[in-house]
Design a protein around this motif. Structure first.
Motif, PDB file in Angstrom:
ATOM      1  N   SER A  66    -105.724 -90.361  -8.661  1.00 11.57           N
ATOM      2  CA  SER A  66    -106.229 -89.855  -9.938  1.00 11.57           C
ATOM      3  C   SER A  66    -105.551 -88.559 -10.340  1.00 11.57           C
ATOM      4  O   SER A  66    -105.921 -87.946 -11.329  1.00 11.57           O
ATOM      5  CB  SER A  66    -107.744 -89.618  -9.843  1.00 11.57           C
ATOM      6  N   SER A  67    -104.545 -88.131  -9.570  1.00 11.74           N
ATOM      7  CA  SER A  67    -103.926 -86.843  -9.811  1.00 11.74           C
ATOM      8  C   SER A  67    -102.582 -86.781  -9.103  1.00 11.74           C
ATOM      9  O   SER A  67    -102.294 -87.589  -8.211  1.00 11.74           O
ATOM     10  CB  SER A  67    -104.840 -85.719  -9.311  1.00 11.74           C
ATOM     11  N   HIS A  68    -101.758 -85.809  -9.483  1.00 10.25           N
ATOM     12  CA  HIS A  68    -100.506 -85.556  -8.773  1.00 10.25           C
ATOM     13  C   HIS A  68    -100.733 -84.721  -7.527  1.00 10.25           C
ATOM     14  O   HIS A  68     -99.773 -84.379  -6.825  1.00 10.25           O
ATOM     15  CB  HIS A  68     -99.510 -84.843  -9.687  1.00 10.25           C
ATOM     16  N   ASP A  69    -101.959 -84.386  -7.236  1.00 13.29           N
ATOM     17  CA  ASP A  69    -102.321 -83.623  -6.037  1.00 13.29           C
ATOM     18  C   ASP A  69    -102.144 -84.529  -4.820  1.00 13.29           C
ATOM     19  O   ASP A  69    -102.725 -85.607  -4.746  1.00 13.29           O
ATOM     20  CB  ASP A  69    -103.770 -83.158  -6.160  1.00 13.29           C
ATOM     21  N   ASN A  70    -101.350 -84.076  -3.861  1.00 13.98           N
ATOM     22  CA  ASN A  70    -101.147 -84.905  -2.666  1.00 13.98           C
ATOM     23  C   ASN A  70    -101.550 -84.188  -1.380  1.00 13.98           C
ATOM     24  O   ASN A  70    -101.251 -84.667  -0.296  1.00 13.98           O
ATOM     25  CB  ASN A  70     -99.684 -85.356  -2.574  1.00 13.98           C
ATOM     26  N   THR A  71    -102.215 -83.048  -1.503  1.00 13.94           N
ATOM     27  CA  THR A  71    -102.687 -82.363  -0.307  1.00 13.94           C
ATOM     28  C   THR A  71    -104.197 -82.171  -0.304  1.00 13.94           C
ATOM     29  O   THR A  71    -104.766 -81.665   0.661  1.00 13.94           O
ATOM     30  CB  THR A  71    -102.001 -80.989  -0.149  1.00 13.94           C
ATOM     31  N   ARG A  72    -104.864 -82.532  -1.390  1.00 14.70           N
ATOM     32  CA  ARG A  72    -106.314 -82.622  -1.512  1.00 14.70           C
ATOM     33  C   ARG A  72    -107.019 -81.283  -1.480  1.00 14.70           C
ATOM     34  O   ARG A  72    -107.752 -80.932  -2.391  1.00 14.70           O
ATOM     35  CB  ARG A  72    -106.905 -83.531  -0.426  1.00 14.70           C
ATOM     36  N   HIS A  73    -106.863 -80.509  -0.399  1.00 12.13           N
ATOM     37  CA  HIS A  73    -107.618 -79.262  -0.261  1.00 12.13           C
ATOM     38  C   HIS A  73    -106.986 -78.420   0.838  1.00 12.13           C
ATOM     39  O   HIS A  73    -106.121 -78.886   1.593  1.00 12.13           O
ATOM     40  CB  HIS A  73    -109.088 -79.544   0.062  1.00 12.13           C
ATOM     41  N   LEU A  74    -107.433 -77.174   0.933  1.00 12.66           N
ATOM     42  CA  LEU A  74    -106.959 -76.307   2.011  1.00 12.66           C
ATOM     43  C   LEU A  74    -107.474 -76.812   3.353  1.00 12.66           C
ATOM     44  O   LEU A  74    -108.554 -77.388   3.440  1.00 12.66           O
ATOM     45  CB  LEU A  74    -107.443 -74.870   1.782  1.00 12.66           C
ATOM     46  N   GLY A  75    -106.696 -76.578   4.389  1.00 14.19           N
ATOM     47  CA  GLY A  75    -107.102 -77.004   5.719  1.00 14.19           C
ATOM     48  C   GLY A  75    -106.197 -76.411   6.779  1.00 14.19           C
ATOM     49  O   GLY A  75    -105.334 -75.579   6.493  1.00 14.19           O
ATOM     50  N   ALA A  76    -106.371 -76.852   8.005  1.00 13.41           N
ATOM     51  CA  ALA A  76    -105.580 -76.326   9.113  1.00 13.41           C
ATOM     52  C   ALA A  76    -104.095 -76.585   8.928  1.00 13.41           C
ATOM     53  O   ALA A  76    -103.263 -75.819   9.407  1.00 13.41           O
ATOM     54  CB  ALA A  76    -106.057 -76.942  10.434  1.00 13.41           C
ATOM     55  N   ASP A  77    -103.749 -77.666   8.218  1.00 14.00           N
ATOM     56  CA  ASP A  77    -102.360 -78.019   7.995  1.00 14.00           C
ATOM     57  C   ASP A  77    -101.935 -77.840   6.541  1.00 14.00           C
ATOM     58  O   ASP A  77    -100.853 -78.286   6.141  1.00 14.00           O
ATOM     59  CB  ASP A  77    -102.100 -79.462   8.435  1.00 14.00           C
ATOM     60  N   THR A  78    -102.791 -77.210   5.735  1.00 14.28           N
ATOM     61  CA  THR A  78    -102.472 -76.924   4.333  1.00 14.28           C
ATOM     62  C   THR A  78    -102.964 -75.524   4.018  1.00 14.28           C
ATOM     63  O   THR A  78    -104.135 -75.325   3.696  1.00 14.28           O
ATOM     64  CB  THR A  78    -103.145 -77.947   3.382  1.00 14.28           C
ATOM     65  N   TRP A  79    -102.088 -74.547   4.123  1.00 13.03           N
ATOM     66  CA  TRP A  79    -102.476 -73.150   3.901  1.00 13.03           C
ATOM     67  C   TRP A  79    -102.309 -72.733   2.451  1.00 13.03           C
ATOM     68  O   TRP A  79    -102.876 -71.746   2.021  1.00 13.03           O
ATOM     69  CB  TRP A  79    -101.659 -72.235   4.802  1.00 13.03           C
ATOM     70  N   ARG A  80    -101.484 -73.456   1.715  1.00 11.93           N
ATOM     71  CA  ARG A  80    -101.367 -73.327   0.264  1.00 11.93           C
ATOM     72  C   ARG A  80    -101.605 -74.702  -0.332  1.00 11.93           C
ATOM     73  O   ARG A  80    -101.018 -75.686   0.110  1.00 11.93           O
ATOM     74  CB  ARG A  80     -99.979 -72.823  -0.153  1.00 11.93           C
ATOM     75  N   HIS A  81    -102.492 -74.786  -1.309  1.00 10.57           N
ATOM     76  CA  HIS A  81    -102.804 -76.075  -1.926  1.00 10.57           C
ATOM     77  C   HIS A  81    -102.684 -75.956  -3.436  1.00 10.57           C
ATOM     78  O   HIS A  81    -103.390 -75.158  -4.063  1.00 10.57           O
ATOM     79  CB  HIS A  81    -104.229 -76.523  -1.574  1.00 10.57           C
ATOM     80  N   VAL A  82    -101.770 -76.715  -4.025  1.00  6.26           N
ATOM     81  CA  VAL A  82    -101.597 -76.711  -5.475  1.00  6.26           C
ATOM     82  C   VAL A  82    -102.485 -77.791  -6.088  1.00  6.26           C
ATOM     83  O   VAL A  82    -102.258 -78.988  -5.861  1.00  6.26           O
ATOM     84  CB  VAL A  82    -100.126 -76.950  -5.867  1.00  6.26           C
ATOM     85  N   ALA A  83    -103.482 -77.350  -6.815  1.00  2.43           N
ATOM     86  CA  ALA A  83    -104.404 -78.277  -7.467  1.00  2.43           C
ATOM     87  C   ALA A  83    -103.853 -78.699  -8.826  1.00  2.43           C
ATOM     88  O   ALA A  83    -103.298 -77.881  -9.564  1.00  2.43           O
ATOM     89  CB  ALA A  83    -105.771 -77.616  -7.648  1.00  2.43           C
ATOM     90  N   PHE A  84    -104.001 -79.974  -9.150  1.00  2.00           N
ATOM     91  CA  PHE A  84    -103.647 -80.507 -10.456  1.00  2.00           C
ATOM     92  C   PHE A  84    -104.924 -81.027 -11.107  1.00  2.00           C
ATOM     93  O   PHE A  84    -105.565 -81.945 -10.581  1.00  2.00           O
ATOM     94  CB  PHE A  84    -102.653 -81.662 -10.322  1.00  2.00           C
ATOM     95  N   VAL A  85    -105.308 -80.458 -12.221  1.00  6.39           N
ATOM     96  CA  VAL A  85    -106.520 -80.880 -12.924  1.00  6.39           C
ATOM     97  C   VAL A  85    -106.129 -81.350 -14.313  1.00  6.39           C
ATOM     98  O   VAL A  85    -105.624 -80.574 -15.128  1.00  6.39           O
ATOM     99  CB  VAL A  85    -107.535 -79.726 -13.032  1.00  6.39           C
ATOM    100  N   GLU A  86    -106.332 -82.623 -14.577  1.00  6.76           N
ATOM    101  CA  GLU A  86    -106.036 -83.169 -15.902  1.00  6.76           C
ATOM    102  C   GLU A  86    -107.305 -83.138 -16.729  1.00  6.76           C
ATOM    103  O   GLU A  86    -108.335 -83.695 -16.324  1.00  6.76           O
ATOM    104  CB  GLU A  86    -105.506 -84.599 -15.787  1.00  6.76           C
TER     105      GLU A  86
END
Length: 293
Positions: A66-86
């Motif tokens: 539903s989005s170009h977001d492919n990392t979903r949220h911050l976590g142990a393996d995602t320290w920067r998360h780019v959110a895409f909100v349409e």
């Protein structure tokens, strides 16, 4: 200089510079991030730079559908998360259609999220091993070699930032590139950002710059622009990483009114002490009165 000995007592200290309160003498100015989402283009250069410099593992890259977001949220393996909100928006008037389709009817809101490095950090308060400490720059860092993976800090964070890495059982999050700061360099994500959406520097200077940016946007008719996390009077004492948003924080997946989850601990311990004292007094009266026959 020493940054040890904070533990649960951190929540009892209010006001002033967090690094000084943590025991750092002659601490440098508090450093932080100002993320201006109005100029974020969603390129994910910050995500890549963060992973490369900090050797953060690949995290699946699962498309949401539903989005170009492919990392979903911050976590142990995602320290920067780019959110895409349409977002669906009203179609522009004819005199506003330059650069936009008349039937476009939507807009992208993009924002690079990160650990907030709170002034009053609940994760630091609850850490039983001292693995989480306050640096001389006012940031909050997890020491991998001390963390035992107990996970107390995970529910303590009001932003849901901290997470356990399954491969090693430890807790991991953004360090604001503590190693780079010590060498006089800016964090990798800010260095890689092509639009300067992510800005790094002394926190007070960033707050002044952010206030000016909001004023400029309001004058340009972008009245929905607002700051998030910059207020030292908020529930976490202000964030070391704050944002300029173009909609309510919930739209970006951020809590609207975060509060340090250990806020009430001093009062709770006071009540426990009062109750224990009353119990001891009662026991003394019961058993210390001698033979009454």
């Amino acid at each position: 200089m020493s940054a040890s000995g904070e533990g649960i007592l951190n929540v009892m200290m209010r006001g002033g510079d967090p690094a000084t309160e943590a025991g750092w003498e002659d601490a440098p100015p508090r450093m932080g991030f100002f993320t201006d989402t109005s100029i974020c283009i969603g390129c994910k250069a910050c995500e890549v730079a963060c992973k490369e410099w900090n050797e953060v593992p690949e995290d699946g890259l699962d498309w949401l559908g539903s989005s170009h977001d492919n990392t979903r949220h911050l976590g142990a393996d995602t320290w920067r998360h780019v959110a895409f909100v349409e977002q669906r928006v009203a179609a522009p008037r004819e005199d506003e259609q330059i650069g936009r389709g008349a039937d476009e009817g939507f807009r992208w809101l993009m924002a690079s999220d990160v650990c907030k490095h709170c002034t009053h950090a609940a994760c630091l308060d609850v850490c039983p091993t001292g693995a989480i400490f306050r640096t001389e720059f006012g940031t909050v860092v997890v020491q991998d070699d001390i963390c035992n993976g107990c996970g107390y800090c995970v529910p303590a964070c009001p932003y849901g930032v901290l997470d356990k890495r399954e491969s090693d059982g430890g807790i991991h999050k953004c360090t604001l590139c503590y190693d780079r700061l010590g060498a006089g360099q800016e964090p990798a994500c800010a260095k890689a950002c092509p639009t300067e959406s992510i800005q790094f520097g002394p926190l007070e200077e960033l707050r002044e710059r952010a206030a000016g940016r909001v004023e400029l946007l309001h004058e340009a008719g972008v009245t929905e622009a607002r700051l998030y996390g910059e207020d030292p009077a908020d529930g976490v004492g202000g964030d070391g990483a704050f944002f300029l948003l173009l909609d309510e924080p919930e739209v970006y997946g951020m809590p609207p009114d975060p509060v340090v989850t250990t806020r009430d601990l001093p009062a709770m311990w006071n009540r426990v002490a009062v109750a224990a004292g009353a119990l001891l007094v009662g026991a003394a009266l019961c058993f210390g009165g001698g033979d009454r026959s």
